[in-house]
Scaffold this motif. Structure first.
Motif, mmCIF file in Angstrom:
data_model
loop_
_atom_site.group_PDB
_atom_site.id
_atom_site.type_symbol
_atom_site.label_atom_id
_atom_site.label_comp_id
_atom_site.label_asym_id
_atom_site.label_seq_id
_atom_site.Cartn_x
_atom_site.Cartn_y
_atom_site.Cartn_z
ATOM 1 N N VAL A 50 0.849 -1.198 0.000
ATOM 2 C CA VAL A 50 0.000 0.000 0.000
ATOM 3 C C VAL A 50 0.883 1.246 0.000
ATOM 4 C CG1 VAL A 50 -1.734 1.308 1.297
ATOM 5 C CG2 VAL A 50 -1.948 -1.182 1.097
ATOM 6 N N ASN A 51 1.905 1.260 0.848
ATOM 7 C CA ASN A 51 2.816 2.408 0.908
ATOM 8 C C ASN A 51 3.521 2.634 -0.428
ATOM 9 O OD1 ASN A 51 2.185 2.994 3.583
ATOM 10 N ND2 ASN A 51 3.781 1.645 4.372
ATOM 11 N N ASN A 52 3.914 1.553 -1.103
ATOM 12 C CA ASN A 52 4.542 1.683 -2.424
ATOM 13 C C ASN A 52 3.575 2.244 -3.454
ATOM 14 O OD1 ASN A 52 7.158 0.871 -1.787
ATOM 15 N ND2 ASN A 52 6.663 -1.289 -2.079
ATOM 16 N N TYR A 53 2.313 1.838 -3.384
ATOM 17 C CA TYR A 53 1.318 2.386 -4.308
ATOM 18 C C TYR A 53 1.148 3.884 -4.090
ATOM 19 C CZ TYR A 53 0.075 -2.538 -5.075
ATOM 20 O OH TYR A 53 0.100 -3.879 -5.354
ATOM 21 N N LEU A 58 -0.170 5.759 -7.409
ATOM 22 C CA LEU A 58 -1.364 5.014 -7.786
ATOM 23 C C LEU A 58 -2.488 5.299 -6.803
ATOM 24 C CD1 LEU A 58 0.903 2.627 -8.980
ATOM 25 C CD2 LEU A 58 -1.360 1.847 -9.584
ATOM 26 N N LEU A 59 -2.098 5.610 -5.569
ATOM 27 C CA LEU A 59 -3.041 5.945 -4.497
ATOM 28 C C LEU A 59 -2.668 7.311 -3.944
ATOM 29 C CD1 LEU A 59 -3.177 2.837 -2.101
ATOM 30 C CD2 LEU A 59 -4.994 3.663 -3.565
ATOM 31 N N PRO A 60 -3.677 8.097 -3.557
ATOM 32 C CA PRO A 60 -3.336 9.328 -2.836
ATOM 33 C C PRO A 60 -2.832 8.973 -1.434
ATOM 34 C CG PRO A 60 -5.726 9.055 -2.986
ATOM 35 C CD PRO A 60 -5.106 7.937 -3.781
ATOM 36 N N ALA A 61 -2.106 9.870 -0.834
ATOM 37 C CA ALA A 61 -1.622 9.637 0.528
ATOM 38 C C ALA A 61 -2.814 9.577 1.482
ATOM 39 C CB ALA A 61 -0.672 10.754 0.938
ATOM 40 N N PRO A 62 -2.712 8.735 2.505
ATOM 41 C CA PRO A 62 -3.796 8.687 3.495
ATOM 42 C C PRO A 62 -3.846 10.001 4.278
ATOM 43 C CG PRO A 62 -1.927 7.406 4.251
ATOM 44 C CD PRO A 62 -1.608 7.837 2.842
ATOM 45 N N ILE A 63 -5.007 10.290 4.816
ATOM 46 C CA ILE A 63 -5.171 11.480 5.642
ATOM 47 C C ILE A 63 -5.205 11.025 7.096
ATOM 48 C CG2 ILE A 63 -6.684 13.422 6.211
ATOM 49 C CD1 ILE A 63 -7.598 13.268 3.228
ATOM 50 N N LYS A 64 -4.233 11.486 7.870
ATOM 51 C CA LYS A 64 -4.094 11.092 9.274
ATOM 52 C C LYS A 64 -4.094 9.569 9.438
ATOM 53 C CE LYS A 64 -6.103 15.338 10.993
ATOM 54 N NZ LYS A 64 -7.169 15.971 11.754
ATOM 55 N N LYS A 65 -3.336 8.908 8.551
ATOM 56 C CA LYS A 65 -3.170 7.451 8.570
ATOM 57 C C LYS A 65 -4.470 6.690 8.334
ATOM 58 C CE LYS A 65 0.918 7.433 11.465
ATOM 59 N NZ LYS A 65 1.623 6.777 12.549
ATOM 60 N N ALA A 74 -9.649 2.182 -5.343
ATOM 61 C CA ALA A 74 -8.406 2.094 -6.122
ATOM 62 C C ALA A 74 -7.669 0.794 -5.836
ATOM 63 C CB ALA A 74 -7.517 3.302 -5.826
ATOM 64 N N LEU A 75 -7.652 0.373 -4.585
ATOM 65 C CA LEU A 75 -6.959 -0.875 -4.246
ATOM 66 C C LEU A 75 -7.651 -2.099 -4.843
ATOM 67 C CD1 LEU A 75 -5.745 -0.140 -0.646
ATOM 68 C CD2 LEU A 75 -4.320 -0.766 -2.602
ATOM 69 N N PHE A 76 -8.984 -2.100 -4.900
ATOM 70 C CA PHE A 76 -9.671 -3.203 -5.578
ATOM 71 C C PHE A 76 -9.224 -3.288 -7.039
ATOM 72 C CE2 PHE A 76 -13.087 -3.582 -2.302
ATOM 73 C CZ PHE A 76 -13.045 -4.955 -2.167
ATOM 74 N N VAL A 77 -9.164 -2.153 -7.693
ATOM 75 C CA VAL A 77 -8.752 -2.126 -9.097
ATOM 76 C C VAL A 77 -7.306 -2.594 -9.232
ATOM 77 C CG1 VAL A 77 -8.342 -0.622 -11.088
ATOM 78 C CG2 VAL A 77 -10.425 -0.332 -9.708
ATOM 79 N N ILE A 78 -6.429 -2.036 -8.431
ATOM 80 C CA ILE A 78 -5.005 -2.391 -8.511
ATOM 81 C C ILE A 78 -4.796 -3.883 -8.242
ATOM 82 C CG2 ILE A 78 -2.754 -2.070 -7.402
ATOM 83 C CD1 ILE A 78 -3.733 0.899 -6.870
ATOM 84 N N CYS A 79 -5.389 -4.389 -7.163
ATOM 85 C CA CYS A 79 -5.187 -5.804 -6.802
ATOM 86 C C CYS A 79 -5.709 -6.747 -7.881
ATOM 87 C CB CYS A 79 -5.854 -6.115 -5.472
ATOM 88 S SG CYS A 79 -5.004 -5.399 -4.063
ATOM 89 N N TYR A 106 -14.993 3.312 -11.027
ATOM 90 C CA TYR A 106 -14.965 2.123 -10.181
ATOM 91 C C TYR A 106 -16.180 1.229 -10.438
ATOM 92 C CZ TYR A 106 -15.076 -0.971 -6.205
ATOM 93 O OH TYR A 106 -15.135 -2.101 -5.427
ATOM 94 N N ASN A 107 -17.359 1.803 -10.494
ATOM 95 C CA ASN A 107 -18.554 0.994 -10.742
ATOM 96 C C ASN A 107 -18.502 0.344 -12.123
ATOM 97 O OD1 ASN A 107 -19.703 1.346 -8.214
ATOM 98 N ND2 ASN A 107 -20.943 3.080 -8.838
ATOM 99 N N SER A 108 -17.953 1.047 -13.109
ATOM 100 C CA SER A 108 -17.774 0.463 -14.440
ATOM 101 C C SER A 108 -16.787 -0.707 -14.379
ATOM 102 C CB SER A 108 -17.270 1.531 -15.403
ATOM 103 O OG SER A 108 -16.998 0.976 -16.661
ATOM 104 N N PHE A 109 -15.689 -0.529 -13.649
ATOM 105 C CA PHE A 109 -14.729 -1.611 -13.464
ATOM 106 C C PHE A 109 -15.409 -2.832 -12.853
ATOM 107 C CE2 PHE A 109 -12.231 -3.867 -10.297
ATOM 108 C CZ PHE A 109 -11.257 -4.442 -11.098
#
Length: 159
Positions: A50-53, A58-65, A74-79, A106-109
């Protein structure tokens, strides 16, 4: 394949994703639980992945972890796509979907993935076909051809 042996092919839609932010361990548990139910195998997702993404954008940074619905989608798509595409190719696809909302993309995916899984299952008509090695070869060759055409289209679109 018998109806009783058919795998569940429902991907959670945008509105079915948690509407509260998740911490890393909750995020990983949620993603792995759903992917295992869909594909009947463990899909490894680790905090370092996740951190590498995030580092690869590929992913925006988390907000306050904490990770939002946008991260989960995004992770569903990536995985799913990393089973057949490189991270660079996945990033190209994500970047080229910028003209629609993430919810629409996402819904189309989800719809396309479900259709693909259902089509693959229906190609195997009964349990005897499912157990034959030529069915495995036919499905693998089809997957390879689909990937080749998808990459050809991707490279045409991104030029």
């Amino acid at each position: 394949m018998d109806k009783t042996e058919s795998t569940s092919t429902h991907f959670p839609r945008w509105e079915e994703l948690p509407d509260i932010d998740l911490y890393m361990d909750q995020l990983i548990f949620f993603i792995q639980k759903h992917l295992k139910n869909l594909f009947l195998y463990d899909t490894e997702l680790t905090p370092s992945m996740v951190n590498n993404y995030v580092k690869q954008k590929l992913l925006p940074a988390p907000i306050k972890k904490r990770y939002s619905r946008e991260h989960i989608a995004a992770l569903f798509v990536i995985c799913n796509l990393k089973q057949v595409l490189s991270i660079t190719e996945i990033k190209e696809i994500i970047d080229n979907c910028a003209y629609v909302t993430q919810e629409e993309s996402y819904n189309s995916f989800c719809s396309e993935q479900e259709k693909a899984l259902q089509n693959a299952e229906s190609a195997v008509q009964n349990k005897n076909d499912f157990l034959r090695s030529d069915a495995v070869l036919r499905m693998a060759v089809s997957a390879s051809a689909d990937k080749a055409i998808a990459l050809r289209i991707l490279h045409t679109v991104t030029k």
